[in-house]
Design a protein around this motif. Structure first.
Motif, PDB file in Angstrom:
ATOM      1  N   MET A  79       0.881  -1.421   0.033  1.00 12.54           N
ATOM      2  CA  MET A  79      -0.059  -0.291   0.150  1.00 12.54           C
ATOM      3  C   MET A  79       0.888   1.200   0.090  1.00 12.54           C
ATOM      4  SD  MET A  79      -1.025   0.623   3.968  1.00 12.54           S
ATOM      5  CE  MET A  79       0.033   1.046   5.221  1.00 12.54           C
ATOM      6  N   ARG A  80       0.230   2.505  -0.455  1.00 13.48           N
ATOM      7  CA  ARG A  80       0.936   3.424  -0.227  1.00 13.48           C
ATOM      8  C   ARG A  80       1.128   4.447   1.036  1.00 13.48           C
ATOM      9  NH1 ARG A  80      -1.542   7.219  -3.316  1.00 13.48           N
ATOM     10  NH2 ARG A  80      -3.361   6.008  -3.154  1.00 13.48           N
ATOM     11  N   ALA A  81       1.999   4.788   1.256  1.00 15.47           N
ATOM     12  CA  ALA A  81       2.287   5.501   2.763  1.00 15.47           C
ATOM     13  C   ALA A  81       3.153   6.830   2.486  1.00 15.47           C
ATOM     14  CB  ALA A  81       2.276   4.686   3.682  1.00 15.47           C
ATOM     15  N   LEU A  82       3.042   7.815   3.137  1.00 14.20           N
ATOM     16  CA  LEU A  82       3.867   8.780   3.342  1.00 14.20           C
ATOM     17  C   LEU A  82       4.937   8.477   4.350  1.00 14.20           C
ATOM     18  CD1 LEU A  82       3.991  11.643   1.999  1.00 14.20           C
ATOM     19  CD2 LEU A  82       3.555  12.673   4.171  1.00 14.20           C
ATOM     20  N   VAL A  83       6.437   8.353   4.223  1.00 15.62           N
ATOM     21  CA  VAL A  83       7.219   7.825   5.039  1.00 15.62           C
ATOM     22  C   VAL A  83       8.204   8.926   5.187  1.00 15.62           C
ATOM     23  CG1 VAL A  83       9.074   6.123   5.467  1.00 15.62           C
ATOM     24  CG2 VAL A  83       6.843   5.418   4.112  1.00 15.62           C
ATOM     25  N   MET A  84       8.530   9.307   6.564  1.00 14.67           N
ATOM     26  CA  MET A  84       9.664  10.252   7.067  1.00 14.67           C
ATOM     27  C   MET A  84      10.843   9.170   7.231  1.00 14.67           C
ATOM     28  SD  MET A  84       7.719  12.924   9.280  1.00 14.67           S
ATOM     29  CE  MET A  84       6.457  14.306   8.545  1.00 14.67           C
ATOM     30  N   SER A  85      11.896   9.368   6.577  1.00 18.13           N
ATOM     31  CA  SER A  85      13.038   8.272   6.849  1.00 18.13           C
ATOM     32  C   SER A  85      13.907   8.851   7.986  1.00 18.13           C
ATOM     33  CB  SER A  85      13.793   8.193   5.458  1.00 18.13           C
ATOM     34  OG  SER A  85      14.160   9.620   4.938  1.00 18.13           O
ATOM     35  N   GLU A  86      13.991   9.986   8.157  1.00 19.13           N
ATOM     36  CA  GLU A  86      14.841  10.532   9.371  1.00 19.13           C
ATOM     37  C   GLU A  86      14.678  11.950   9.587  1.00 19.13           C
ATOM     38  OE1 GLU A  86      18.972  10.436   8.541  1.00 19.13           O
ATOM     39  OE2 GLU A  86      18.587  11.163   6.419  1.00 19.13           O
ATOM     40  N   PRO A  87      14.808  12.489  10.801  1.00 20.84           N
ATOM     41  CA  PRO A  87      14.451  13.622  11.118  1.00 20.84           C
ATOM     42  C   PRO A  87      15.177  14.702  10.258  1.00 20.84           C
ATOM     43  CG  PRO A  87      15.302  12.498  12.939  1.00 20.84           C
ATOM     44  CD  PRO A  87      15.400  11.532  11.871  1.00 20.84           C
ATOM     45  N   SER A  88      14.289  15.790   9.827  1.00 17.07           N
ATOM     46  CA  SER A  88      14.909  16.927   9.042  1.00 17.07           C
ATOM     47  C   SER A  88      13.657  18.141   9.327  1.00 17.07           C
ATOM     48  CB  SER A  88      14.652  16.613   7.598  1.00 17.07           C
ATOM     49  OG  SER A  88      14.975  17.352   6.676  1.00 17.07           O
ATOM     50  N   ALA A  89      14.435  19.246   9.167  1.00 19.46           N
ATOM     51  CA  ALA A  89      13.898  20.605   9.114  1.00 19.46           C
ATOM     52  C   ALA A  89      13.019  20.824   7.908  1.00 19.46           C
ATOM     53  CB  ALA A  89      15.056  21.528   9.401  1.00 19.46           C
ATOM     54  N   GLY A  90      13.302  20.042   6.731  1.00 14.00           N
ATOM     55  CA  GLY A  90      12.448  20.279   5.422  1.00 14.00           C
ATOM     56  C   GLY A  90      11.765  18.987   5.070  1.00 14.00           C
ATOM     57  N   SER A  91      11.242  19.246   3.873  1.00 15.85           N
ATOM     58  CA  SER A  91      10.477  17.853   3.368  1.00 15.85           C
ATOM     59  C   SER A  91      11.477  16.825   2.416  1.00 15.85           C
ATOM     60  CB  SER A  91       9.379  18.480   2.587  1.00 15.85           C
ATOM     61  OG  SER A  91       9.830  19.373   1.574  1.00 15.85           O
ATOM     62  N   ASP A  92      12.554  17.120   2.666  1.00 12.57           N
ATOM     63  CA  ASP A  92      13.510  16.387   1.758  1.00 12.57           C
ATOM     64  C   ASP A  92      13.645  14.802   2.177  1.00 12.57           C
ATOM     65  OD1 ASP A  92      14.575  17.755   3.999  1.00 12.57           O
ATOM     66  OD2 ASP A  92      16.846  17.016   3.407  1.00 12.57           O
ATOM     67  N   ARG A  93      13.257  14.514   3.390  1.00 13.47           N
ATOM     68  CA  ARG A  93      13.206  13.094   3.936  1.00 13.47           C
ATOM     69  C   ARG A  93      12.010  12.639   4.014  1.00 13.47           C
ATOM     70  NH1 ARG A  93      17.714  13.860   2.612  1.00 13.47           N
ATOM     71  NH2 ARG A  93      19.654  13.906   3.944  1.00 13.47           N
ATOM     72  N   THR A  94      10.938  13.254   3.365  1.00 12.64           N
ATOM     73  CA  THR A  94       9.549  12.563   3.375  1.00 12.64           C
ATOM     74  C   THR A  94       9.193  12.221   1.904  1.00 12.64           C
ATOM     75  OG1 THR A  94       8.933  14.414   4.975  1.00 12.64           O
ATOM     76  CG2 THR A  94       7.409  13.061   4.085  1.00 12.64           C
ATOM     77  N   ALA A  95       8.687  11.184   1.624  1.00 18.88           N
ATOM     78  CA  ALA A  95       8.220  10.643   0.229  1.00 18.88           C
ATOM     79  C   ALA A  95       7.165   9.549   0.414  1.00 18.88           C
ATOM     80  CB  ALA A  95       9.625   9.773  -0.251  1.00 18.88           C
ATOM     81  N   VAL A  96       6.447   9.308  -0.578  1.00 21.26           N
ATOM     82  CA  VAL A  96       5.721   8.381  -0.937  1.00 21.26           C
ATOM     83  C   VAL A  96       6.003   7.113  -1.141  1.00 21.26           C
ATOM     84  CG1 VAL A  96       3.537   7.552  -1.764  1.00 21.26           C
ATOM     85  CG2 VAL A  96       3.753   9.961  -1.390  1.00 21.26           C
ATOM     86  N   ARG A  97       6.054   5.874  -0.413  1.00 19.42           N
ATOM     87  CA  ARG A  97       6.534   4.406  -0.475  1.00 19.42           C
ATOM     88  C   ARG A  97       5.507   3.469  -0.573  1.00 19.42           C
ATOM     89  NH1 ARG A  97      11.348   6.333  -0.995  1.00 19.42           N
ATOM     90  NH2 ARG A  97      12.587   7.427   0.468  1.00 19.42           N
ATOM     91  N   ASP A  98       5.903   2.317  -0.902  1.00 14.86           N
ATOM     92  CA  ASP A  98       5.052   1.308  -0.862  1.00 14.86           C
ATOM     93  C   ASP A  98       5.283   0.382   0.379  1.00 14.86           C
ATOM     94  OD1 ASP A  98       2.941   0.438  -2.578  1.00 14.86           O
ATOM     95  OD2 ASP A  98       4.461   0.209  -4.100  1.00 14.86           O
ATOM     96  N   ILE A  99       4.607   0.211   1.430  1.00 17.23           N
ATOM     97  CA  ILE A  99       5.005  -0.603   2.604  1.00 17.23           C
ATOM     98  C   ILE A  99       3.826  -1.478   2.815  1.00 17.23           C
ATOM     99  CG2 ILE A  99       6.146   1.637   3.786  1.00 17.23           C
ATOM    100  CD1 ILE A  99       3.582   1.700   5.546  1.00 17.23           C
ATOM    101  N   ASP A 100       3.994  -2.440   3.698  1.00 17.74           N
ATOM    102  CA  ASP A 100       3.197  -3.650   4.061  1.00 17.74           C
ATOM    103  C   ASP A 100       1.662  -3.038   4.619  1.00 17.74           C
ATOM    104  OD1 ASP A 100       4.976  -5.254   3.275  1.00 17.74           O
ATOM    105  OD2 ASP A 100       5.719  -5.858   5.036  1.00 17.74           O
ATOM    106  N   VAL A 101       0.875  -3.819   4.251  1.00 16.35           N
ATOM    107  CA  VAL A 101      -0.434  -3.307   5.057  1.00 16.35           C
ATOM    108  C   VAL A 101      -0.527  -3.831   6.308  1.00 16.35           C
ATOM    109  CG1 VAL A 101      -3.043  -3.806   5.069  1.00 16.35           C
ATOM    110  CG2 VAL A 101      -1.871  -3.555   2.686  1.00 16.35           C
ATOM    111  N   PRO A 102      -1.088  -2.626   7.175  1.00 20.07           N
ATOM    112  CA  PRO A 102      -0.710  -3.161   8.699  1.00 20.07           C
ATOM    113  C   PRO A 102      -1.953  -3.893   9.101  1.00 20.07           C
ATOM    114  CG  PRO A 102      -1.384  -0.804   8.604  1.00 20.07           C
ATOM    115  CD  PRO A 102      -1.211  -1.504   7.104  1.00 20.07           C
ATOM    116  N   ARG A 103      -1.816  -4.992  10.196  1.00 21.72           N
ATOM    117  CA  ARG A 103      -2.765  -5.703  10.627  1.00 21.72           C
ATOM    118  C   ARG A 103      -3.076  -5.265  12.226  1.00 21.72           C
ATOM    119  NH1 ARG A 103      -3.304 -11.151   8.757  1.00 21.72           N
ATOM    120  NH2 ARG A 103      -5.408 -10.780  10.102  1.00 21.72           N
TER     121      ARG A 103
END
Ligand SMILES: NC(=O)c1ccc[n+]([C@@H]2O[C@H](COP(=O)([O-])OP(=O)(O)OC[C@H]3O[C@@H](n4cnc5c(N)ncnc54)[C@H](OP(=O)(O)O)[C@@H]3O)[C@@H](O)[C@H]2O)c1
Length: 327
Positions: free
Chosen positions: A1-25
């Motif tokens: 499924m698509r999700a918005l993922v923040m990969s690490e802390p950042s003051a800007g939006s450079d570490r935020t991207a839409v990725r495919d991740i597992d559907v949570p149960r």
């Protein structure tokens, strides 16, 4: 499924991207939700920049409020059914096609409430209601001042004050260009936070203000205390600049002013007193369904557009409430 993922802390939006991740149960006591809309909040920005206590772990999927349809019910859950149309407070993970929430923080939403509006109920509207009722205990006719009033929670407070019988609504904004929008959101008086702020508030409310809702850390506490009427309640509930807030004022100013100072965190309340949050959520959904409450929403069409909205909020360029469509 698509999700918005923040990969690490950042003051800007450079570490935020839409990725495919597992559907949570859902685990015990939880449900999963097919998300229709998710609310965008300043708290996501605090998580993004790594303020302590906001992102549970990294990478982090932000998003604390959603609307949609219950997909799956976890073990031990009663009172929430698969297929039910709901709004929910999530522990992060809301900016995704499927999110998991504690069943205790999920409430039904009637068809008459659009999912775009329902998505603003769990965090924004419930916070505004709890601030005014549980914490500040606003009374009929009382004057309400809110600092930094032009954002999402500000627009919700402006709409809720008259519903609760409150009186004059005074909101402050960071610059003159935001005054007109704040007036449109419902603030009777909208003032710029400049050197004339105290005089402007006193002119609008010569007897002082009864309730002050202040999300600006402790930076405006002097102003709050200067304009508080005897018996006023000042509620502190944010720290938008991050870092360590200044110390609280000397006791004499509270005692001498006959003023009560309170703090509020809805996230902590979801852990310590979830029934109070779900009770507030039920009440705001009822008010929306009965058309006694209406809030303006700006809908963002895709997850990919959310990082730009986060940056807008981070730079105080937002206005009112934003939600993103997931379906
Ligand atoms: N404690 C809780 O439970 C709780 C729950 C929800 C929200 N909050 C807090 O309430 C505030 C409003 O939340 P929201 O989601 O409605 O946010 P929002 O839509 O982004 O609005 C925040 C407003 O704060 C003002 N602001 C003041 N200093 C700022 C800074 N350093 N950086 C960015 N904006 C700043 C901005 O306008 P002007 O400066 O132009 O006035 C902006 O309109 C936030 O501080 C948030 O953390 C707390």
């Amino acid at each position: 499924m698509r999700a918005l993922v923040m990969s690490e802390p950042s003051a800007g939006s450079d570490r935020t991207a839409v990725r495919d991740i597992d559907v949570p149960r859902p685990g015990p006591g939880e449900v999963s939700i097919d998300v229709a809309h998710a609310g965008i909040n300043f708290i996501d920005v605090m998580a993004r920049r790594g303020d302590p206590g906001y992102a549970s772990s990294w990478p982090y999927v932000p998003g604390l409020e959603v609307s949609g349809t219950v997909r799956e019910v976890g073990p031990g859950v009663s009172g929430v059914l698969a297929g039910e149309r709901v709004a929910a407070f999530t522990r992060g993970g809301g900016f995704a096609e499927v999110a998991v929430a504690d069943a205790a923080l999920v409430v039904p939403v009637p068809e008459t409430v659009p999912t775009a509006v329902a998505a603003a109920a769990p965090l924004m509207l419930a916070t505004a209601l709890l601030l005014l009722t549980d914490v500040a205990r606003v009374q009929p006719g009382e004057t309400v001042l809110m600092q930094a009033a032009g954002g999402g929670v500000g627009s919700a407070v402006a709409q809720l004050v008259p519903v609760l019988g409150g009186g004059l609504r005074i909101g402050t904004v960071g610059r003159a260009a935001k005054v007109a929008a704040a007036r449109e959101q419902g603030w009777d008086v909208a003032l710029v936070r400049d050197a004339d702020l105290v005089a402007g508030i006193r002119s609008a409310a010569p007897a002082g203000v009864d309730v002050v809702l202040d999300p600006a850390g402790t930076t405006l506490l002097d102003v709050d205390l200067d304009v508080a009427a005897p018996g006023a309640r000042i509620v502190l509930f944010g720290n938008p600049g991050g870092g360590t807030p200044d110390p609280l004022p000397p006791l004499g100013r509270l005692i001498g002013g006959n003023v009560a100072l309170a703090g509020f965190s809805i996230s902590r309340l979801t852990a310590t007193a979830p029934a109070r949050v779900s009770g507030a959520l039920r009440r705001v959904v009822e008010l929306l369904a009965d058309k006694r409450l209406d809030v303006a929403i700006t809908e963002v069409a895709t997850l990919a557009a959310v990082p730009e909205v986060h940056q807008r909020l981070a730079e105080s360029r937002g206005s009112g409430k934003y939600v993103v469509a997931l379906q």
